[in-house]
Design an enzyme around this catalytic site. Structure first.
Site, PDB file in Angstrom:
ATOM      1  N   PRO A  91       1.068  -1.512  -0.314  1.00  0.00           N
ATOM      2  CA  PRO A  91       0.050   0.094   0.019  1.00  0.00           C
ATOM      3  C   PRO A  91       0.734   1.755   0.402  1.00  0.00           C
ATOM      4  O   PRO A  91       0.363   2.676  -0.318  1.00  0.00           O
ATOM      5  CB  PRO A  91      -0.597  -0.461   0.944  1.00  0.00           C
ATOM      6  CG  PRO A  91      -0.382  -1.734   1.722  1.00  0.00           C
ATOM      7  CD  PRO A  91       0.580  -1.999   0.963  1.00  0.00           C
ATOM      8  N   GLU A 118       1.466  -7.393   8.895  1.00  0.00           N
ATOM      9  CA  GLU A 118       1.362  -5.724   8.223  1.00  0.00           C
ATOM     10  C   GLU A 118       2.228  -5.402   7.441  1.00  0.00           C
ATOM     11  O   GLU A 118       2.273  -4.078   7.359  1.00  0.00           O
ATOM     12  CB  GLU A 118       1.582  -5.258   9.883  1.00  0.00           C
ATOM     13  CG  GLU A 118       0.604  -5.715  10.850  1.00  0.00           C
ATOM     14  CD  GLU A 118      -0.157  -4.690  10.589  1.00  0.00           C
ATOM     15  OE1 GLU A 118      -0.972  -3.711  10.182  1.00  0.00           O
ATOM     16  OE2 GLU A 118      -1.709  -5.663  10.399  1.00  0.00           O
ATOM     17  N   ARG A 156      -0.592 -10.341 -20.567  1.00  0.00           N
ATOM     18  CA  ARG A 156      -1.604  -9.819 -21.802  1.00  0.00           C
ATOM     19  C   ARG A 156      -0.985  -9.282 -23.072  1.00  0.00           C
ATOM     20  O   ARG A 156      -1.145  -8.813 -24.582  1.00  0.00           O
ATOM     21  CB  ARG A 156      -2.710  -9.046 -22.043  1.00  0.00           C
ATOM     22  CG  ARG A 156      -2.757  -7.614 -21.014  1.00  0.00           C
ATOM     23  CD  ARG A 156      -3.758  -7.523 -20.427  1.00  0.00           C
ATOM     24  NE  ARG A 156      -5.044  -6.926 -21.907  1.00  0.00           N
ATOM     25  CZ  ARG A 156      -4.868  -5.943 -22.279  1.00  0.00           C
ATOM     26  NH1 ARG A 156      -3.570  -5.351 -22.227  1.00  0.00           N
ATOM     27  NH2 ARG A 156      -5.569  -5.739 -23.286  1.00  0.00           N
ATOM     28  N   ASP A 171      -6.265  -0.504 -26.766  1.00  0.00           N
ATOM     29  CA  ASP A 171      -6.711  -0.927 -25.398  1.00  0.00           C
ATOM     30  C   ASP A 171      -7.206   0.717 -25.523  1.00  0.00           C
ATOM     31  O   ASP A 171      -6.745   2.063 -25.895  1.00  0.00           O
ATOM     32  CB  ASP A 171      -5.041  -0.758 -24.729  1.00  0.00           C
ATOM     33  CG  ASP A 171      -5.118  -2.151 -24.551  1.00  0.00           C
ATOM     34  OD1 ASP A 171      -5.828  -3.205 -25.049  1.00  0.00           O
ATOM     35  OD2 ASP A 171      -4.155  -2.773 -24.173  1.00  0.00           O
TER      36      ASP A 171
HETATM   37  C1  9D3 Z   1      -5.072  -2.950   8.498  1.00  0.00           C
HETATM   38  C2  9D3 Z   1      -3.457  -2.730   8.052  1.00  0.00           C
HETATM   39  N1  9D3 Z   1      -3.335  -1.510   7.812  1.00  0.00           N
HETATM   40  C3  9D3 Z   1      -2.977  -0.459   8.505  1.00  0.00           C
HETATM   41  C4  9D3 Z   1      -3.853   1.084   8.320  1.00  0.00           C
HETATM   42  C5  9D3 Z   1      -1.990  -1.520   6.792  1.00  0.00           C
HETATM   43  C6  9D3 Z   1      -2.295  -2.461   5.857  1.00  0.00           C
HETATM   44  C7  9D3 Z   1      -1.458  -3.715   5.754  1.00  0.00           C
HETATM   45  C8  9D3 Z   1      -1.385  -4.330   5.093  1.00  0.00           C
HETATM   46  C9  9D3 Z   1      -3.325  -2.670   4.869  1.00  0.00           C
HETATM   47  C10 9D3 Z   1      -2.498  -3.401   3.918  1.00  0.00           C
HETATM   48  C11 9D3 Z   1      -2.083  -4.763   3.747  1.00  0.00           C
HETATM   49  C12 9D3 Z   1      -2.091  -5.303   2.354  1.00  0.00           C
HETATM   50  N2  9D3 Z   1      -2.123  -4.933   1.337  1.00  0.00           N
HETATM   51  C13 9D3 Z   1      -0.792  -5.181   0.669  1.00  0.00           C
HETATM   52  O1  9D3 Z   1      -0.495  -6.042   0.806  1.00  0.00           O
HETATM   53  C14 9D3 Z   1      -0.931  -4.478  -1.244  1.00  0.00           C
HETATM   54  C15 9D3 Z   1      -1.969  -3.856  -1.380  1.00  0.00           C
HETATM   55  C16 9D3 Z   1      -2.905  -2.614  -0.988  1.00  0.00           C
HETATM   56  O2  9D3 Z   1      -3.938  -3.697   0.072  1.00  0.00           O
HETATM   57  N3  9D3 Z   1      -4.436  -1.700  -1.896  1.00  0.00           N
HETATM   58  C17 9D3 Z   1      -3.118  -1.472  -3.116  1.00  0.00           C
HETATM   59  N4  9D3 Z   1      -2.151  -1.729  -2.996  1.00  0.00           N
HETATM   60  C18 9D3 Z   1      -1.398  -2.959  -2.395  1.00  0.00           C
HETATM   61  S1  9D3 Z   1      -0.023  -3.707  -3.213  1.00  0.00           S
HETATM   62  C19 9D3 Z   1      -0.359  -4.514  -1.494  1.00  0.00           C
END
Ligand code: 9D3
Length: 255
Positions: A91, A118, A156, A171
């Site tokens: 994220p 996490e 793709r 596309d």
């Molecule tokens: C509830 C945990 N969050 C605290 C604010 C942090 C958090 C940790 C791990 C939020 C999401 C994740 C897991 N997400 C991914 O590994 C992830 C992801 C995503 O959640 N949204 C958009 N792209 C991606 S790429 C990997």
């Protein structure tokens, strides 16, 4: 050129299944896309094969351990001769775009790192990760679905993955616009008629109509995309035509 993607994940079966169908399935069959999954659990020590531990400083949740991931990445690197950037799906990453997908699709190989819980110990990221990518501003429960999105988008684009009828150049996003509407038979249905122009056989007029609809829908739904483009005079004329025809029943008050 083909691409090899190695995925480090606690759910290797999920990632394999993601590329088993459709266009990416065909890319795998045709050796345009090679997928390998690596499970950090297989590189963890002790009877419990631990891959995570509690968060330093306290608080809920678990963090993925450095050592199992370091060993898994080393094994993945060693499995092929080409240098491979390590891409951590997280994220905190930069947002994935079609431009980024095109860049990555031209590489011979890459390693995708999927987090769970996490996330991953920051020191592993500092030492082993080349790039961090997110797929958008919503919360997933791990990196696997994001890896699947990236694999699909890259697969793709491999030369020969798409059928003759399709083409990467057609596309949406490749020219920065949304797609025009599409119709098929029956021409007349209780839900409405296929636009007459599409049945006219006038290919130039059909191409103009499609361009006008693509411009108009982008203006209505994704004005942010339109702002990023410099429309030529003909496109500007087509968009004005669309706006005139849609006065009163669109969101033009937003623009
Ligand atoms: C509830 C945990 N969050 C605290 C604010 C942090 C958090 C940790 C791990 C939020 C999401 C994740 C897991 N997400 C991914 O590994 C992830 C992801 C995503 O959640 N949204 C958009 N792209 C991606 S790429 C990997």
């Amino acid at each position: 050129m083909a691409v090899r993607i190695d995925v480090v994940t606690l759910f290797p079966e999920f990632v394999r299944q993601c590329a088993a169908f459709g266009v990416t399935g065909r890319a795998v069959e045709r050796d345009l896309l090679r997928l390998e999954a690596w499970n950090p659990r297989d590189y963890a020590e002790g009877g419990y094969r631990r891959v995570d531990d509690s968060v330093c400083g306290g608080g809920p949740g678990m963090v993925m351990l450095i050592e199992p991931l370091r060993r898994t990445l080393a094994a993945a690197h060693q499995a092929a001769p080409e240098a491979a950037p390590v891409i951590y799906l997280s994220p905190q990453g930069k947002r994935l775009t079609q431009d980024k997908v095109r860049q990555l699709a031209s590489l011979p190989r890459m390693i995708l790192l999927c987090g769970r819980y996490e996330g991953i110990d920051e020191r592993l990221i500092e030492h082993e990760v080349d790039e961090e990518l997110s797929i958008g501003d919503y919360v997933l429960s791990g990196g696997e679905l994001a890896a699947a999105v990236l694999i699909d988008a890259i697969g793709r684009l491999q030369e020969g993955a798409l059928g003759d009828a399709q083409s990467a150049e057609q596309d949406s996003f490749s020219d920065g616009l949304l797609d025009c509407p599409h119709y098929t038979r029956p021409v007349s249905h209780g839900f409405g008629e296929v636009p007459a122009i599409l049945l006219s056989g006038d290919h130039a007029a059909i191409a103009r109509w499609r361009r006008r609809e693509a411009l108009g829908r982008t203006w209505q739904r994704r004005p942010d995309l339109l702002d990023a483009l410099a429309l030529d005079v003909e496109d500007q004329r087509l968009l004005e035509e669309f706006k005139r025809e849609h006065k009163g029943h669109t969101h033009e008050q937003d623009h």
